[in-house]
Design an enzyme around this catalytic site. Sequence first.
Site, mmCIF file in Angstrom:
data_model
loop_
_atom_site.group_PDB
_atom_site.id
_atom_site.type_symbol
_atom_site.label_atom_id
_atom_site.label_comp_id
_atom_site.label_asym_id
_atom_site.label_seq_id
_atom_site.Cartn_x
_atom_site.Cartn_y
_atom_site.Cartn_z
ATOM 1 N N ASP A 8 -3.870 2.995 12.020
ATOM 2 C CA ASP A 8 -3.033 2.289 11.053
ATOM 3 C C ASP A 8 -1.931 1.536 11.776
ATOM 4 O O ASP A 8 -1.649 1.764 12.956
ATOM 5 C CB ASP A 8 -2.495 3.215 9.956
ATOM 6 C CG ASP A 8 -1.440 4.191 10.432
ATOM 7 O OD1 ASP A 8 -0.961 4.056 11.575
ATOM 8 O OD2 ASP A 8 -1.086 5.084 9.650
ATOM 9 N N GLU B 286 -2.177 0.806 4.896
ATOM 10 C CA GLU B 286 -2.344 0.213 6.220
ATOM 11 C C GLU B 286 -3.262 1.035 7.106
ATOM 12 O O GLU B 286 -3.296 0.860 8.316
ATOM 13 C CB GLU B 286 -0.979 0.037 6.906
ATOM 14 C CG GLU B 286 -0.267 1.311 7.266
ATOM 15 C CD GLU B 286 0.609 1.866 6.152
ATOM 16 O OE1 GLU B 286 1.551 2.603 6.458
ATOM 17 O OE2 GLU B 286 0.352 1.551 4.978
#
Length: 393
Positions: free
Chosen positions: A260, A303
């Site tokens: 991420d 994310e």
Amino acid sequence: MNPPIFYILIVLVLTSGMISIIFFIAWKNFVREPHTLSWSLAFLCAMLQWLGTLSQSLFPSFDLYWLYANGLALGLITLGLRGHVERSRAAFMPKRLWPFAAFAYAIVAWTTLVNPHVGVSTAIVPLAAALALFLSAWIVWRHRPRPQPAEAAVAVSMVLFGIVQLIATGLALLLGSGGDADYRMLYYEFNFMTLPAGYIGVAMFTIFMLASDTSEQMKQIAVIDQLTGLLNRRGFGEQAARTFATARRAERPVSVVMTDVDRFKDINDEFGHAVGDLALQHFSALLTRQRRTEDLVARMGGEEFALVLPGTSLADAVAVAEDLCTRIEANPMHVDGQPLVMTASFGVSTISARDTCMADIVVRADRALYRSKKSGRNRVDIESSQRLEVARR
């Protein structure tokens, strides 16, 4: 006009109108694809053509009616073929088909008004229809490596109707220049028996194909992340399960990389969510660059992203993650002309004998990702048990 012919024409008018509305609604409210609008206009032409045939007595002359009916018929044929070209994006077909329709119409007009020839004038439309049907069938069949059942049904119905239209073309040419009465009757009886069924059959199968396309698009939407174009969590779960089963059967390795964006919340807070979306798109593009066709890349949410690497050992998966880690930092996105450097953390895990599903590997890679972020971010880590195995080896 004979009552049976009158009733059939009424059915053709109503059917054409309803089919035109169906395609228009599909274009307006569902897919917004140009081919649905082309098909809507095609069946509108057909409805107007059959209406003209019903009201033939209202035309000042037969020649005027004949030009009207043939013009709309060629419009139907051209728009129908154009719809299939648009749907399949057939590169080998010309983008503009109207000059060919205009040429055919010019022959009809010439053999009707200037140098009358009943056979040629009558044969142009069924010949154009046969050619368009064969081309459309070929386009539909070649649209995918393996045609869907709806596509196969459309292609077969078009080929059969195209053969019927070729026979009609031959019967029309037998009329000769003056229109032989016996062959005229044979031509009309043949069309009476075959034209309505063939026309409605192709139309119904085309609607079936459109419904199949819409269903396929809905399935794609259900498993694709709309922002990045990658697999979403659901799509990842479905495809990863198949990849895991294949790896087990073949006794091949498969690895998972979880990643991420570091401090993604800071990007949203400083630049806004629009820039945050662009950052996720930029990040996903870097993840997918130079990936193999069998690799899976998914946005798991927010994310966080996942990669599944079939046939890849732990060491090779770590090398992939380290390359991505370097690539992301070295390729900043630009905001208002200024570089925005992003970094990412990575966790890597590979299949082990005790794993029962892909989720087991993902959980371990996720733990490694958590440790990577906790250890300072912008780095690669592997799951602790596999770290011990590597140390032993």
